[in-house]
Design a protein around this motif. Structure first.
Motif, PDB file in Angstrom:
ATOM      1  N   SER A 122      81.761  30.980  31.944  1.00 46.84           N
ATOM      2  CA  SER A 122      80.337  31.312  31.870  1.00 46.84           C
ATOM      3  C   SER A 122      79.784  31.824  33.201  1.00 46.84           C
ATOM      4  O   SER A 122      78.649  32.291  33.253  1.00 46.84           O
ATOM      5  N   GLY A 123      80.583  31.685  34.267  1.00 51.37           N
ATOM      6  CA  GLY A 123      80.132  32.168  35.567  1.00 51.37           C
ATOM      7  C   GLY A 123      79.385  31.132  36.378  1.00 51.37           C
ATOM      8  O   GLY A 123      78.808  31.448  37.414  1.00 51.37           O
ATOM      9  N   ALA A 124      79.393  29.888  35.927  1.00 47.22           N
ATOM     10  CA  ALA A 124      78.698  28.830  36.656  1.00 47.22           C
ATOM     11  C   ALA A 124      79.416  28.482  37.953  1.00 47.22           C
ATOM     12  O   ALA A 124      78.784  28.027  38.911  1.00 47.22           O
ATOM     13  N   ILE A 125      80.737  28.686  37.990  1.00 44.35           N
ATOM     14  CA  ILE A 125      81.517  28.446  39.209  1.00 44.35           C
ATOM     15  C   ILE A 125      82.440  29.637  39.435  1.00 44.35           C
ATOM     16  O   ILE A 125      82.732  30.389  38.505  1.00 44.35           O
ATOM     17  N   ASN A 126      82.876  29.807  40.670  1.00 43.17           N
ATOM     18  CA  ASN A 126      83.807  30.905  40.974  1.00 43.17           C
ATOM     19  C   ASN A 126      85.246  30.383  40.940  1.00 43.17           C
ATOM     20  O   ASN A 126      85.486  29.184  40.775  1.00 43.17           O
ATOM     21  N   THR A 127      86.208  31.270  41.140  1.00 38.45           N
ATOM     22  CA  THR A 127      87.616  30.892  41.007  1.00 38.45           C
ATOM     23  C   THR A 127      88.061  29.919  42.100  1.00 38.45           C
ATOM     24  O   THR A 127      88.870  29.034  41.833  1.00 38.45           O
ATOM     25  N   GLU A 128      87.528  30.075  43.302  1.00 38.99           N
ATOM     26  CA  GLU A 128      87.906  29.145  44.370  1.00 38.99           C
ATOM     27  C   GLU A 128      87.442  27.736  44.040  1.00 38.99           C
ATOM     28  O   GLU A 128      88.190  26.758  44.224  1.00 38.99           O
ATOM     29  N   GLU A 129      86.212  27.625  43.557  1.00 39.63           N
ATOM     30  CA  GLU A 129      85.693  26.306  43.192  1.00 39.63           C
ATOM     31  C   GLU A 129      86.458  25.742  41.993  1.00 39.63           C
ATOM     32  O   GLU A 129      86.735  24.546  41.930  1.00 39.63           O
ATOM     33  N   PHE A 130      86.819  26.617  41.058  1.00 38.90           N
ATOM     34  CA  PHE A 130      87.608  26.187  39.911  1.00 38.90           C
ATOM     35  C   PHE A 130      88.941  25.593  40.368  1.00 38.90           C
ATOM     36  O   PHE A 130      89.336  24.514  39.920  1.00 38.90           O
ATOM     37  N   GLN A 131      89.640  26.294  41.258  1.00 36.06           N
ATOM     38  CA  GLN A 131      90.928  25.808  41.750  1.00 36.06           C
ATOM     39  C   GLN A 131      90.774  24.471  42.488  1.00 36.06           C
ATOM     40  O   GLN A 131      91.601  23.567  42.333  1.00 36.06           O
ATOM     41  N   ARG A 132      89.721  24.369  43.281  1.00 36.55           N
ATOM     42  CA  ARG A 132      89.488  23.131  44.032  1.00 36.55           C
ATOM     43  C   ARG A 132      89.213  21.966  43.080  1.00 36.55           C
ATOM     44  O   ARG A 132      89.801  20.885  43.222  1.00 36.55           O
ATOM     45  N   LEU A 133      88.364  22.170  42.090  1.00 39.97           N
ATOM     46  CA  LEU A 133      88.036  21.123  41.138  1.00 39.97           C
ATOM     47  C   LEU A 133      89.228  20.785  40.243  1.00 39.97           C
ATOM     48  O   LEU A 133      89.452  19.610  39.918  1.00 39.97           O
ATOM     49  N   LYS A 134      90.003  21.789  39.886  1.00 42.22           N
ATOM     50  CA  LYS A 134      91.200  21.549  39.068  1.00 42.22           C
ATOM     51  C   LYS A 134      92.208  20.695  39.822  1.00 42.22           C
ATOM     52  O   LYS A 134      92.789  19.762  39.268  1.00 42.22           O
ATOM     53  N   LYS A 135      92.373  20.997  41.103  1.00 42.64           N
ATOM     54  CA  LYS A 135      93.282  20.208  41.938  1.00 42.64           C
ATOM     55  C   LYS A 135      92.797  18.765  42.044  1.00 42.64           C
ATOM     56  O   LYS A 135      93.593  17.825  41.963  1.00 42.64           O
ATOM     57  N   THR A 136      91.497  18.601  42.177  1.00 43.02           N
ATOM     58  CA  THR A 136      90.920  17.255  42.246  1.00 43.02           C
ATOM     59  C   THR A 136      91.171  16.496  40.940  1.00 43.02           C
ATOM     60  O   THR A 136      91.506  15.312  40.966  1.00 43.02           O
ATOM     61  N   LEU A 137      91.024  17.162  39.816  1.00 42.26           N
ATOM     62  CA  LEU A 137      91.280  16.529  38.517  1.00 42.26           C
ATOM     63  C   LEU A 137      92.736  16.129  38.363  1.00 42.26           C
ATOM     64  O   LEU A 137      93.050  15.071  37.814  1.00 42.26           O
ATOM     65  N   GLU A 138      93.644  16.986  38.831  1.00 45.70           N
ATOM     66  CA  GLU A 138      95.070  16.703  38.691  1.00 45.70           C
ATOM     67  C   GLU A 138      95.507  15.544  39.581  1.00 45.70           C
ATOM     68  O   GLU A 138      96.459  14.854  39.258  1.00 45.70           O
ATOM     69  N   GLU A 139      94.820  15.335  40.700  1.00 44.08           N
ATOM     70  CA  GLU A 139      95.174  14.256  41.603  1.00 44.08           C
ATOM     71  C   GLU A 139      94.757  12.892  41.048  1.00 44.08           C
ATOM     72  O   GLU A 139      95.402  11.890  41.352  1.00 44.08           O
ATOM     73  N   SER A 140      93.695  12.854  40.290  1.00 45.30           N
ATOM     74  CA  SER A 140      93.204  11.553  39.809  1.00 45.30           C
ATOM     75  C   SER A 140      93.806  11.147  38.501  1.00 45.30           C
ATOM     76  O   SER A 140      94.592  11.747  37.898  1.00 45.30           O
TER      77      SER A 140
END
Length: 61
Positions: free
Chosen positions: A43-61
């Protein structure tokens, strides 16, 4: 004629118990955090860098 009515009831009962998943607002599956994140990216609420950062955070927890 008797068989016809039994057939109608049978089809009606199958329809009632087979379709609750297709009715809006009924038994909706919950979105996983990753699915929500993907929707926000699409939807464009976040950019790809933020997506990658948040995805990495999700995978760590």
């Amino acid at each position: 004629m008797h068989f016809f009515w039994w057939l109608i009831w049978f089809v009606f009962l199958i329809w009632i118990f087979a379709t609750p998943y297709a009715i809006p607002g009924q038994r909706t599956k919950s979105n996983t955090p990753l699915e929500i994140l993907k929707k926000r990216l699409a939807s464009g609420a976040i950019n790809t860098e933020e997506f990658q950062r948040l995805k990495k955070t999700l995978e760590e927890s």
